[in-house]
Design a protein around this motif. Structure first.
Motif, PDB file in Angstrom:
ATOM      1  N   TRP A 151       0.794  -1.228   0.000  1.00  0.00           N
ATOM      2  CA  TRP A 151       0.000   0.000   0.000  1.00  0.00           C
ATOM      3  C   TRP A 151       0.828   1.281   0.000  1.00  0.00           C
ATOM      4  O   TRP A 151       0.281   2.374   0.050  1.00  0.00           O
ATOM      5  N   GLY A 152       2.133   1.167  -0.089  1.00  0.00           N
ATOM      6  CA  GLY A 152       2.975   2.358  -0.110  1.00  0.00           C
ATOM      7  C   GLY A 152       2.835   3.138  -1.414  1.00  0.00           C
ATOM      8  O   GLY A 152       2.553   2.576  -2.472  1.00  0.00           O
ATOM      9  N   GLN A 153       3.034   4.443  -1.343  1.00  0.00           N
ATOM     10  CA  GLN A 153       2.891   5.331  -2.500  1.00  0.00           C
ATOM     11  C   GLN A 153       4.192   6.043  -2.867  1.00  0.00           C
ATOM     12  O   GLN A 153       4.270   6.689  -3.908  1.00  0.00           O
ATOM     13  N   ASP A 154       5.212   5.940  -2.029  1.00  0.00           N
ATOM     14  CA  ASP A 154       6.436   6.717  -2.208  1.00  0.00           C
ATOM     15  C   ASP A 154       7.405   5.990  -3.135  1.00  0.00           C
ATOM     16  O   ASP A 154       8.504   5.609  -2.746  1.00  0.00           O
ATOM     17  N   ARG A 155       6.976   5.768  -4.382  1.00  0.00           N
ATOM     18  CA  ARG A 155       7.792   5.027  -5.333  1.00  0.00           C
ATOM     19  C   ARG A 155       8.671   5.967  -6.158  1.00  0.00           C
ATOM     20  O   ARG A 155       8.400   7.163  -6.273  1.00  0.00           O
ATOM     21  N   ALA A 156       9.718   5.428  -6.727  1.00  0.00           N
ATOM     22  CA  ALA A 156      10.683   6.236  -7.477  1.00  0.00           C
ATOM     23  C   ALA A 156      10.259   6.399  -8.927  1.00  0.00           C
ATOM     24  O   ALA A 156       9.657   5.505  -9.523  1.00  0.00           O
ATOM     25  N   ASP A 157      10.603   7.533  -9.497  1.00  0.00           N
ATOM     26  CA  ASP A 157      10.364   7.796 -10.912  1.00  0.00           C
ATOM     27  C   ASP A 157      11.554   7.245 -11.702  1.00  0.00           C
ATOM     28  O   ASP A 157      12.673   7.732 -11.571  1.00  0.00           O
ATOM     29  N   PRO A 158      11.330   6.213 -12.546  1.00  0.00           N
ATOM     30  CA  PRO A 158      12.449   5.642 -13.310  1.00  0.00           C
ATOM     31  C   PRO A 158      13.180   6.662 -14.179  1.00  0.00           C
ATOM     32  O   PRO A 158      14.389   6.537 -14.386  1.00  0.00           O
ATOM     33  N   LYS A 159      12.469   7.677 -14.677  1.00  0.00           N
ATOM     34  CA  LYS A 159      13.132   8.685 -15.511  1.00  0.00           C
ATOM     35  C   LYS A 159      14.171   9.466 -14.721  1.00  0.00           C
ATOM     36  O   LYS A 159      15.150   9.949 -15.295  1.00  0.00           O
ATOM     37  N   HIS A 160      13.961   9.581 -13.422  1.00  0.00           N
ATOM     38  CA  HIS A 160      14.899  10.315 -12.571  1.00  0.00           C
ATOM     39  C   HIS A 160      15.981   9.398 -12.008  1.00  0.00           C
ATOM     40  O   HIS A 160      17.145   9.785 -11.938  1.00  0.00           O
ATOM     41  N   TYR A 161      15.584   8.174 -11.589  1.00  0.00           N
ATOM     42  CA  TYR A 161      16.506   7.306 -10.872  1.00  0.00           C
ATOM     43  C   TYR A 161      17.145   6.208 -11.733  1.00  0.00           C
ATOM     44  O   TYR A 161      18.116   5.591 -11.297  1.00  0.00           O
ATOM     45  N   ALA A 162      16.606   5.950 -12.908  1.00  0.00           N
ATOM     46  CA  ALA A 162      17.194   4.891 -13.732  1.00  0.00           C
ATOM     47  C   ALA A 162      17.245   5.282 -15.209  1.00  0.00           C
ATOM     48  O   ALA A 162      16.861   4.500 -16.082  1.00  0.00           O
ATOM     49  N   PRO A 163      17.744   6.486 -15.545  1.00  0.00           N
ATOM     50  CA  PRO A 163      17.796   6.887 -16.953  1.00  0.00           C
ATOM     51  C   PRO A 163      18.743   6.015 -17.781  1.00  0.00           C
ATOM     52  O   PRO A 163      18.525   5.835 -18.978  1.00  0.00           O
ATOM     53  N   ASP A 164      19.776   5.467 -17.143  1.00  0.00           N
ATOM     54  CA  ASP A 164      20.704   4.612 -17.868  1.00  0.00           C
ATOM     55  C   ASP A 164      20.023   3.331 -18.339  1.00  0.00           C
ATOM     56  O   ASP A 164      20.268   2.849 -19.444  1.00  0.00           O
ATOM     57  N   LEU A 165      19.140   2.771 -17.510  1.00  0.00           N
ATOM     58  CA  LEU A 165      18.433   1.559 -17.907  1.00  0.00           C
ATOM     59  C   LEU A 165      17.350   1.867 -18.935  1.00  0.00           C
ATOM     60  O   LEU A 165      17.077   1.050 -19.820  1.00  0.00           O
ATOM     61  N   LEU A 166      16.735   3.035 -18.835  1.00  0.00           N
ATOM     62  CA  LEU A 166      15.747   3.437 -19.829  1.00  0.00           C
ATOM     63  C   LEU A 166      16.378   3.623 -21.202  1.00  0.00           C
ATOM     64  O   LEU A 166      15.698   3.529 -22.228  1.00  0.00           O
ATOM     65  N   ALA A 167      17.681   3.895 -21.226  1.00  0.00           N
ATOM     66  CA  ALA A 167      18.396   4.069 -22.489  1.00  0.00           C
ATOM     67  C   ALA A 167      18.934   2.745 -23.028  1.00  0.00           C
ATOM     68  O   ALA A 167      19.509   2.713 -24.119  1.00  0.00           O
ATOM     69  N   ASP A 168      18.740   1.665 -22.270  1.00  0.00           N
ATOM     70  CA  ASP A 168      19.236   0.339 -22.651  1.00  0.00           C
ATOM     71  C   ASP A 168      18.079  -0.461 -23.245  1.00  0.00           C
ATOM     72  O   ASP A 168      17.138  -0.835 -22.550  1.00  0.00           O
ATOM     73  N   ARG A 169      18.129  -0.735 -24.539  1.00  0.00           N
ATOM     74  CA  ARG A 169      17.030  -1.416 -25.224  1.00  0.00           C
ATOM     75  C   ARG A 169      16.741  -2.790 -24.634  1.00  0.00           C
ATOM     76  O   ARG A 169      15.581  -3.215 -24.562  1.00  0.00           O
ATOM     77  N   ASP A 170      17.778  -3.490 -24.191  1.00  0.00           N
ATOM     78  CA  ASP A 170      17.572  -4.810 -23.598  1.00  0.00           C
ATOM     79  C   ASP A 170      16.789  -4.701 -22.296  1.00  0.00           C
ATOM     80  O   ASP A 170      15.860  -5.479 -22.039  1.00  0.00           O
ATOM     81  N   MET A 171      17.165  -3.739 -21.448  1.00  0.00           N
ATOM     82  CA  MET A 171      16.480  -3.579 -20.170  1.00  0.00           C
ATOM     83  C   MET A 171      15.027  -3.142 -20.371  1.00  0.00           C
ATOM     84  O   MET A 171      14.123  -3.604 -19.669  1.00  0.00           O
TER      85      MET A 171
END
Length: 313
Positions: A151-171
């Motif tokens: 029920w937690g709501q304090d989740r991370a924004d992947p665009k802020h915390y994981a931009p390197d993985l968002l740029a990885d087509r495999d991931m």
């Protein structure tokens, strides 16, 4: 560490975190149902409804998924403790997905946010979020262990915390196909067990032990790193938070419960750096390095460890 379900409906090349009712319901199912299976599992095993095929399925799938989370999701993708050749990178991301703790991009984003705010405001799962008295810590412990997932709501924004993985087509691709990997994780032990035993009984026991019990055990060991290891444990190294080493979780977590050193030196590929501290995940990284599948491994630096330990004395 985390658990989440994300949609596979985003456009090609994109990753989109989804928090709808269906996804939230799946989270509850993945956590609650396997956990409920642990209690009858003890009595069923005592009554003889477990064979060596079931033990093999339980252990093999447990090791695969625990390695995927600890070596891949955590030490490799979140903290960059080592770099992987493409084949190993994909294998670890898939293995981690089979643990049903969420798509790799979502998991990494949440864990990076945890380290940025560890045991302070902004930490998605600190057991100290409500205070330090007995009731506050009890409530915080439950939240850190599983409540933040349910029920937690304090989740991370992947665009802020994981931009390197968002740029990885495999991931991105593996994250988008998370639901399919969930289906494989749920059904593979039953299919293998049925074919191995050539019976529906083998399929049923394979599903019970290789799927339900394995998922429950693995989830609660992972969740214990968030809860138990931030409430108690030895602290031989200086860290910015309350992370501690919990020795009796070391084997089941494959070394992840040497948590104090990890928070003192997050990019270090080995967490169990002191004498007698078994770190199975570090052994796997060493093996991958010898095969040439992992490189630029950040092994412990003696001078840095001595400074961290001297400051803690």
């Amino acid at each position: 560490m985390t658990s989440a379900v994300d949609s596979g409906d985003s456009p090609p090349g994109e990753f989109q975190a989804v928090g709808g009712r269906f996804e939230r319901a799946l989270i509850w199912v993945f956590i609650v149902v396997p956990t409920l299976a642990l209690v009858p599992g003890i009595f069923i095993a005592w009554g003889g409804w477990i064979g060596w095929h079931d033990i093999v399925l339980l252990v093999v799938f447990y090791v695969i998924t625990t390695t995927g989370i600890g070596v891949g999701y955590h030490r490799g993708f979140t903290h960059g403790s080592f770099k992987s050749r493409r084949g190993l990178k994909i294998a670890l991301a898939v293995a981690g997905s089979l643990a049903l703790e969420g798509p790799v991009i979502r998991w990494v984003a949440d864990h990076r946010k945890h380290h940025k705010f560890s045991d302070r405001d902004g930490d998605p799962h600190s057991p100290w979020r409500y205070g330090t008295n007995a009731w506050a810590v009890t409530k915080g412990f439950v939240f850190a262990h599983v409540g933040w997932v349910l029920w937690g709501q304090d989740r991370a924004d992947p665009k802020h915390y994981a931009p390197d993985l968002l740029a990885d087509r495999d991931m991105v691709s593996i994250s988008r196909h998370f639901r399919g990997l969930v289906a494989i994780s749920l059904l593979a032990p039953a299919v293998i067990g049925g074919l191995w035993d050539r019976s529906w009984h083998g399929a049923a026991t394979g599903f019970f032990w290789g799927t339900l019990v394995r998922i429950a055990l693995m989830h609660h060991v992972t969740f214990s790193i968030n809860s138990i290891c931030h409430v108690t444990g030895d602290k031989p190294f200086t860290a910015r938070d309350r992370s501690g080493n919990v020795w009796w979780l070391a084997l089941l977590s494959q070394g992840e419960s040497w948590h104090n050193l990890h928070h003192a030196d997050p990019t270090c590929a080995r967490h169990g750096v002191l004498r007698g501290q078994i770190d199975i995940n570090a052994w796997f990284i060493r093996l991958f390095e010898r095969f040439g599948w992992a490189y630029q491994v950040r092994w412990p630096n003696r001078q840095r460890l001595e400074r961290k330990r001297a400051a803690a004395a």
